[in-house]
Design a protein around this motif. Structure first.
Motif, short mmCIF file in Angstrom:
data_model
loop_
_atom_site.label_atom_id
_atom_site.label_comp_id
_atom_site.label_asym_id
_atom_site.label_seq_id
_atom_site.Cartn_x
_atom_site.Cartn_y
_atom_site.Cartn_z
N THR A 1 -19.05 16.64 20.92
CA THR A 1 -17.82 17.49 21.06
C THR A 1 -16.65 16.75 21.82
OG1 THR A 1 -19.26 19.39 21.33
CG2 THR A 1 -17.03 19.72 21.83
N PRO A 2 -15.37 16.68 21.12
CA PRO A 2 -14.33 16.01 22.02
C PRO A 2 -13.97 16.60 23.21
CG PRO A 2 -13.98 16.48 19.43
CD PRO A 2 -14.85 17.16 19.90
N GLY A 3 -13.70 15.87 24.14
CA GLY A 3 -13.28 16.27 25.48
C GLY A 3 -13.32 15.26 26.55
N ILE A 4 -13.38 15.78 27.74
CA ILE A 4 -13.50 15.00 28.89
C ILE A 4 -14.70 15.21 29.80
CG2 ILE A 4 -11.96 14.27 31.09
CD1 ILE A 4 -10.52 13.34 28.87
N TYR A 5 -15.29 14.11 30.02
CA TYR A 5 -16.43 14.46 31.05
C TYR A 5 -16.09 13.98 32.45
CZ TYR A 5 -19.57 14.27 27.02
OH TYR A 5 -20.15 14.25 25.77
N VAL A 6 -16.30 15.23 33.48
CA VAL A 6 -16.01 15.06 35.02
C VAL A 6 -17.17 15.18 35.63
CG1 VAL A 6 -13.63 16.37 34.33
CG2 VAL A 6 -15.66 17.68 35.12
N CYS A 7 -17.12 14.79 36.81
CA CYS A 7 -18.05 14.76 38.03
C CYS A 7 -18.50 15.99 38.22
CB CYS A 7 -17.51 13.97 39.22
SG CYS A 7 -18.59 14.01 40.54
N ALA A 8 -19.87 16.38 38.25
CA ALA A 8 -20.26 17.65 38.60
C ALA A 8 -20.32 17.92 39.93
CB ALA A 8 -21.85 17.58 38.17
N GLY A 9 -19.94 16.91 40.82
CA GLY A 9 -19.78 17.02 42.29
C GLY A 9 -18.23 17.53 42.89
N CYS A 10 -17.49 17.26 42.12
CA CYS A 10 -16.14 17.19 42.45
C CYS A 10 -15.23 17.38 41.33
CB CYS A 10 -15.60 16.06 43.33
SG CYS A 10 -15.52 14.60 42.59
N ASN A 11 -15.45 17.30 40.10
CA ASN A 11 -14.52 17.75 38.92
C ASN A 11 -13.69 16.41 38.63
OD1 ASN A 11 -15.59 19.96 38.13
ND2 ASN A 11 -14.10 21.28 39.47
N ASN A 12 -13.82 15.24 39.20
CA ASN A 12 -12.88 13.98 39.08
C ASN A 12 -13.25 13.71 37.40
OD1 ASN A 12 -11.33 11.90 39.69
ND2 ASN A 12 -13.31 10.69 39.90
N GLY B 1 -8.69 20.54 24.49
CA GLY B 1 -7.96 21.74 24.63
C GLY B 1 -8.09 22.62 25.62
N ASN B 2 -9.10 22.32 26.37
CA ASN B 2 -9.25 23.28 27.58
C ASN B 2 -8.43 22.55 28.83
OD1 ASN B 2 -10.49 25.18 26.13
ND2 ASN B 2 -12.82 24.78 27.08
N PRO B 3 -8.02 23.24 29.81
CA PRO B 3 -7.70 22.72 31.03
C PRO B 3 -8.68 21.95 31.82
CG PRO B 3 -7.35 24.93 31.10
CD PRO B 3 -7.84 24.92 29.80
N LEU B 4 -8.51 20.96 32.45
CA LEU B 4 -9.51 20.17 33.35
C LEU B 4 -9.57 21.04 34.64
CD1 LEU B 4 -8.30 16.45 33.25
CD2 LEU B 4 -10.47 17.62 32.04
#
Length: 140
Positions: free
Chosen positions: A42-53, A132-135
């Motif tokens: 799925t297209p998108g961005i992977y962020v840190c599960a600890g801080c959303n970086n 398409g979803n906001p970070l």
């Protein structure tokens, strides 16, 4: 990147699931082939599960055959920090979130072009934000 996030282990335990705490704070790893993002396309961005970086863009993800989700490069040069790891009788390069210092996995010099790198990450250490979803806001 925002300022470093420094919390006590007690505060981290309140924020994270036991599995997230084990990997992000205690440098654990999930069993190969078990991570929820292993086959995700799925297209998108992977962020840190600890801080959303924000860490990785899905377009840099590839199937490495190792049993862990793998990426060829970080989202930005300052998304990650790399640290020499001599644990378990090996010399490797550990990858941590540059914001919260959470353990994400390791990077190896055997990836595909264009970088030749394989960022071998633990799924439990990340969240996926579909395109398409906001970070989510970076946590403080």
């Amino acid at each position: 990147m925002t300022d470093k996030l420094n919390l006590s282990n007690e505060e981290w335990r309140k924020r994270l699931t036991p599995e997230e705490f084990d990997v992000l704070r205690r440098h654990g790893t999930e069993y190969p082939g078990t991570g929820c993002f292993l086959g995700t396309k799925t297209p998108g961005i992977y962020v840190c599960a600890g801080c959303n970086n924000p860490l990785f863009q899905s377009g840099t993800k590839f199937e490495s055959g190792t049993g862990w989700p793998s990426f060829t490069q970080a989202l930005t040069p300052d998304s990650l920090t790399e640290i020499r790891d001599v644990s378990h009788g090996m010399v490797r390069t550990e990858v941590r979130c540059a914001r919260c210092d959470g353990h994400l996995g390791h990077v190896f010099p055997d990836g595909p072009p264009p970088t030749g790198l394989r960022y071998c990450m633990n799924s439990v250490a990340m969240k996926h934000v579909p395109e398409g979803n906001p970070l989510p806001p970076v946590l403080t």
